[in-house]
Scaffold this motif. Structure first.
Motif, PDB file in Angstrom:
ATOM      1  N   LEU A  87     126.183 -38.872  80.109  1.00 50.04           N
ATOM      2  CA  LEU A  87     125.788 -37.461  80.201  1.00 50.04           C
ATOM      3  C   LEU A  87     125.113 -37.074  78.905  1.00 50.04           C
ATOM      4  CD1 LEU A  87     129.005 -35.661  81.548  1.00 50.04           C
ATOM      5  CD2 LEU A  87     127.002 -36.404  82.853  1.00 50.04           C
ATOM      6  N   PHE A  88     123.916 -36.506  78.997  1.00 51.37           N
ATOM      7  CA  PHE A  88     123.299 -35.963  77.783  1.00 51.37           C
ATOM      8  C   PHE A  88     122.297 -34.880  78.113  1.00 51.37           C
ATOM      9  CE2 PHE A  88     118.953 -37.896  77.602  1.00 51.37           C
ATOM     10  CZ  PHE A  88     119.054 -38.856  78.601  1.00 51.37           C
ATOM     11  N   ASP A  89     122.167 -33.941  77.178  1.00 52.80           N
ATOM     12  CA  ASP A  89     121.055 -32.999  77.166  1.00 52.80           C
ATOM     13  C   ASP A  89     120.072 -33.511  76.107  1.00 52.80           C
ATOM     14  OD1 ASP A  89     122.542 -31.496  78.956  1.00 52.80           O
ATOM     15  OD2 ASP A  89     122.571 -29.672  77.734  1.00 52.80           O
ATOM     16  N   ALA A  90     118.778 -33.363  76.356  1.00 60.73           N
ATOM     17  CA  ALA A  90     117.784 -33.910  75.423  1.00 60.73           C
ATOM     18  C   ALA A  90     117.890 -33.264  74.044  1.00 60.73           C
ATOM     19  CB  ALA A  90     116.381 -33.732  75.999  1.00 60.73           C
ATOM     20  N   ALA A  91     118.345 -32.012  73.979  1.00 56.81           N
ATOM     21  CA  ALA A  91     118.397 -31.285  72.700  1.00 56.81           C
ATOM     22  C   ALA A  91     119.518 -31.771  71.781  1.00 56.81           C
ATOM     23  CB  ALA A  91     118.543 -29.792  72.958  1.00 56.81           C
ATOM     24  N   ASP A  92     120.261 -32.785  72.185  1.00 54.39           N
ATOM     25  CA  ASP A  92     121.229 -33.391  71.271  1.00 54.39           C
ATOM     26  C   ASP A  92     120.611 -34.521  70.451  1.00 54.39           C
ATOM     27  OD1 ASP A  92     123.766 -32.040  71.467  1.00 54.39           O
ATOM     28  OD2 ASP A  92     123.862 -32.713  73.546  1.00 54.39           O
ATOM     29  N   GLU A 143      90.584 -32.286  75.203  1.00 55.27           N
ATOM     30  CA  GLU A 143      90.117 -32.550  76.582  1.00 55.27           C
ATOM     31  C   GLU A 143      90.894 -33.686  77.223  1.00 55.27           C
ATOM     32  OE1 GLU A 143      87.534 -32.552  74.006  1.00 55.27           O
ATOM     33  OE2 GLU A 143      87.622 -30.386  74.338  1.00 55.27           O
ATOM     34  N   LYS A 144      91.434 -34.560  76.377  1.00 53.71           N
ATOM     35  CA  LYS A 144      92.075 -35.762  76.900  1.00 53.71           C
ATOM     36  C   LYS A 144      93.582 -35.633  76.691  1.00 53.71           C
ATOM     37  CE  LYS A 144      91.706 -40.717  76.149  1.00 53.71           C
ATOM     38  NZ  LYS A 144      92.980 -40.830  75.466  1.00 53.71           N
ATOM     39  N   THR A 145      94.341 -35.719  77.777  1.00 56.86           N
ATOM     40  CA  THR A 145      95.793 -35.600  77.647  1.00 56.86           C
ATOM     41  C   THR A 145      96.392 -36.928  77.204  1.00 56.86           C
ATOM     42  OG1 THR A 145      95.858 -33.948  79.373  1.00 56.86           O
ATOM     43  CG2 THR A 145      97.915 -35.109  78.928  1.00 56.86           C
ATOM     44  N   THR A 146      97.152 -36.893  76.120  1.00 58.99           N
ATOM     45  CA  THR A 146      97.861 -38.085  75.655  1.00 58.99           C
ATOM     46  C   THR A 146      99.280 -37.674  75.274  1.00 58.99           C
ATOM     47  OG1 THR A 146      95.779 -38.876  74.705  1.00 58.99           O
ATOM     48  CG2 THR A 146      97.776 -40.025  74.023  1.00 58.99           C
ATOM     49  N   VAL A 147     100.242 -38.457  75.703  1.00 61.42           N
ATOM     50  CA  VAL A 147     101.625 -38.197  75.306  1.00 61.42           C
ATOM     51  C   VAL A 147     101.943 -39.088  74.108  1.00 61.42           C
ATOM     52  CG1 VAL A 147     104.044 -38.340  76.016  1.00 61.42           C
ATOM     53  CG2 VAL A 147     102.300 -37.535  77.645  1.00 61.42           C
ATOM     54  N   ASN A 148     102.365 -38.467  73.007  1.00 64.51           N
ATOM     55  CA  ASN A 148     102.689 -39.218  71.791  1.00 64.51           C
ATOM     56  C   ASN A 148     103.440 -38.315  70.821  1.00 64.51           C
ATOM     57  OD1 ASN A 148     102.139 -41.638  69.918  1.00 64.51           O
ATOM     58  ND2 ASN A 148     101.369 -39.950  68.694  1.00 64.51           N
ATOM     59  N   VAL A 203     115.847 -30.468  78.320  1.00 66.55           N
ATOM     60  CA  VAL A 203     115.665 -31.345  79.483  1.00 66.55           C
ATOM     61  C   VAL A 203     114.779 -32.547  79.153  1.00 66.55           C
ATOM     62  CG1 VAL A 203     114.890 -31.395  81.906  1.00 66.55           C
ATOM     63  CG2 VAL A 203     115.866 -29.292  80.962  1.00 66.55           C
ATOM     64  N   LEU A 204     113.763 -32.353  78.317  1.00 66.19           N
ATOM     65  CA  LEU A 204     112.744 -33.392  78.101  1.00 66.19           C
ATOM     66  C   LEU A 204     112.839 -33.998  76.711  1.00 66.19           C
ATOM     67  CD1 LEU A 204     109.661 -31.485  79.610  1.00 66.19           C
ATOM     68  CD2 LEU A 204     111.070 -33.232  80.746  1.00 66.19           C
ATOM     69  N   LEU A 205     112.994 -35.310  76.665  1.00 66.03           N
ATOM     70  CA  LEU A 205     113.009 -36.024  75.390  1.00 66.03           C
ATOM     71  C   LEU A 205     111.745 -36.881  75.315  1.00 66.03           C
ATOM     72  CD1 LEU A 205     114.521 -36.836  72.795  1.00 66.03           C
ATOM     73  CD2 LEU A 205     115.648 -38.628  74.124  1.00 66.03           C
ATOM     74  N   THR A 206     110.874 -36.533  74.378  1.00 62.26           N
ATOM     75  CA  THR A 206     109.636 -37.304  74.202  1.00 62.26           C
ATOM     76  C   THR A 206     109.845 -38.311  73.084  1.00 62.26           C
ATOM     77  OG1 THR A 206     108.421 -35.314  74.823  1.00 62.26           O
ATOM     78  CG2 THR A 206     107.139 -37.107  73.847  1.00 62.26           C
ATOM     79  N   VAL A 207     109.646 -39.570  73.395  1.00 61.95           N
ATOM     80  CA  VAL A 207     109.763 -40.638  72.391  1.00 61.95           C
ATOM     81  C   VAL A 207     108.524 -41.507  72.541  1.00 61.95           C
ATOM     82  CG1 VAL A 207     111.099 -42.625  71.604  1.00 61.95           C
ATOM     83  CG2 VAL A 207     112.293 -40.589  72.436  1.00 61.95           C
ATOM     84  N   GLY A 208     107.584 -41.373  71.598  1.00 56.29           N
ATOM     85  CA  GLY A 208     106.320 -42.087  71.705  1.00 56.29           C
ATOM     86  C   GLY A 208     105.570 -41.607  72.932  1.00 56.29           C
TER      87      GLY A 208
END
Ligand code: DAV
Length: 377
Positions: A198-203, A6-11, A113-118
């Motif tokens: 220049l970077f793509d997140a998947a690198d 129910e609670k959105t948290t990015v981690n 496109v998206l790099l999640t760090v913590g």
């Protein structure tokens, strides 16, 4: 930190802790973009994609979406929350003050496109002009996470100019030949220059306090330095993999499976002088099983090594493309619960199971998996 749907948290700090919330891409409106410098360098010289561009046939979009939806459902059935991006009209021409190109690409591979760090989700600069505006597809989700989670950090790396100064003209020919490419890539003479980050997140692969980043066609050294300055508490390591004539994205080359274990593409071996980080900390690097297929599906940018592009659900469970029998068997023998996922119809839209996802929440915190750093040894 305990997880509640129910609670959105990015981690998310690594590639293997228990996955609870993820973005899965969609194939809608995906285009084969027109020629541009960095993209041309990546399309294999003998590819069926050379010389054609425009929206992909609707029946292939439908087939890809069926497999993406099935994958999303399978994750949801395992208690994982799944969100999907909002595609923009990729068939429109796009322009900045510096350049224009005939279309965008798509939003099947959020990992690029998206790099999640913590608690941070960082939009990569991207390195192809056709992908300049792709972040817009993820903005509705990022807005939602930002509003729901007061600790979430939404960041965007400096948007690049992507003028011709970013690309080596040496790569403009489609008759370079694989031998020359292998020589150039082993010498780290890639299509992108160091004009700007220049970077793509998947690198980037996340190993708690350490980030391992592939230097290649889509990520340059200036971006690796930028990532180190942007994440000052992390240790950022540049790696490269001679043997790959088209080096983009690390996730069909080097795949961490659980703490202490990594699969490496046997045709793209991590050089001996870059193994210290792993060897000095007791990590084993094994050779991945060979792909089950001799060639990629039609109109696909990626190589047969999408076999290694697996999604780890937790340190004992891994999703593998269902027809990749050699990879399934290898991971089964290593003691994993292997979840087969039919996904080959989606490959042409931007990659495999790892490419098609981006982490929002994995359990666990920022651990130090490499207390012995090579420079201290
Ligand atoms: O082997 O073609 C594909 C990686 C896609 N994210 C390859 C790399």
């Amino acid at each position: 930190m305990s997880w509640s749907p129910e609670k959105t948290t990015v981690n998310s700090w690594n590639e293997w802790d228990p996955l609870k919330h993820v973005i899965v891409g969609v194939a809608d409106g995906c285009c084969i973009p027109p020629p541009e410098p960095a993209l041309d360098a990546k399309v294999p010289e003998d590819s069926d994609m050379r010389g054609q561009w425009g929206p992909r046939p609707q029946e292939t979009v439908d087939a890809a979406n069926a497999q993406l939806d099935n994958f999303a459902k399978l994750l949801e059935d395992r208690g994982i929350r799944v969100d999907r991006p909002d595609p923009i009209d990729f068939s429109q021409a796009i322009a900045t003050p510096d350049w224009e190109t005939g279309s965008g690409f798509g939003c099947m591979p959020p990992r690029d496109v998206l790099l999640t760090v913590g608690s941070e989700m960082l939009e990569a600069t991207m390195s192809y002009r056709c992908r300049w505006f792709e972040y817009l597809c993820y903005r509705p989700l990022l807005k939602e996470y930002y509003e729901a989670d007061p600790k979430m950090r939404h960041e965007a790396a400096p948007k690049p100019r992507l003028t011709d100064a970013d690309y080596r003209p040496d790569y403009l020919s489609d008759r370079i030949g694989v031998e020359k490419r292998l020589e150039w890539t082993a010498d780290k003479f890639f299509v992108t220059t160091d004009e700007e980050p220049l970077f793509d997140a998947a690198d980037t692969l996340r190993f708690g306090r350490d980030l391992v980043v592939q230097h290649g066609f889509t990520t340059n050294l200036k971006a690796i330095d930028w990532l180190q300055r942007h994440f000052p508490e992390h240790r950022v390591h540049a790696v490269n993999f001679p043997g790959d004539p088209y080096p983009i994205h690390i996730d069909a080359t080097f795949t961490p499976l659980r703490p202490g274990l990594i699969m490496n593409n046997p045709d793209r071996r991590l050089p001996d002088d870059q193994r210290g980080l792993f060897e000095k900390n007791g990590w084993e690097i094994i050779e991945a099983a060979r792909p089950a297929h001799n060639s990629p599906p039609p109109l696909c940018y990626s190589s047969v090594w999408l076999s290694m592009n697996v999604l780890v659900l937790d340190p004992k469970t891994v999703c593998v493309e269902a027809s990749e029998v050699n990879q399934l068997e290898q991971l089964d023998k290593l003691g994993f619960e292997v979840v087969p996922v039919p996904f080959r119809d989606a490959y042409a839209f931007g990659g495999g199971l790892h490419c098609a996802t981006a982490d929002v929440y994995r359990e666990g915190g920022c651990e130090d998996y490499f207390p012995h750093q090579p420079r201290e040894i």
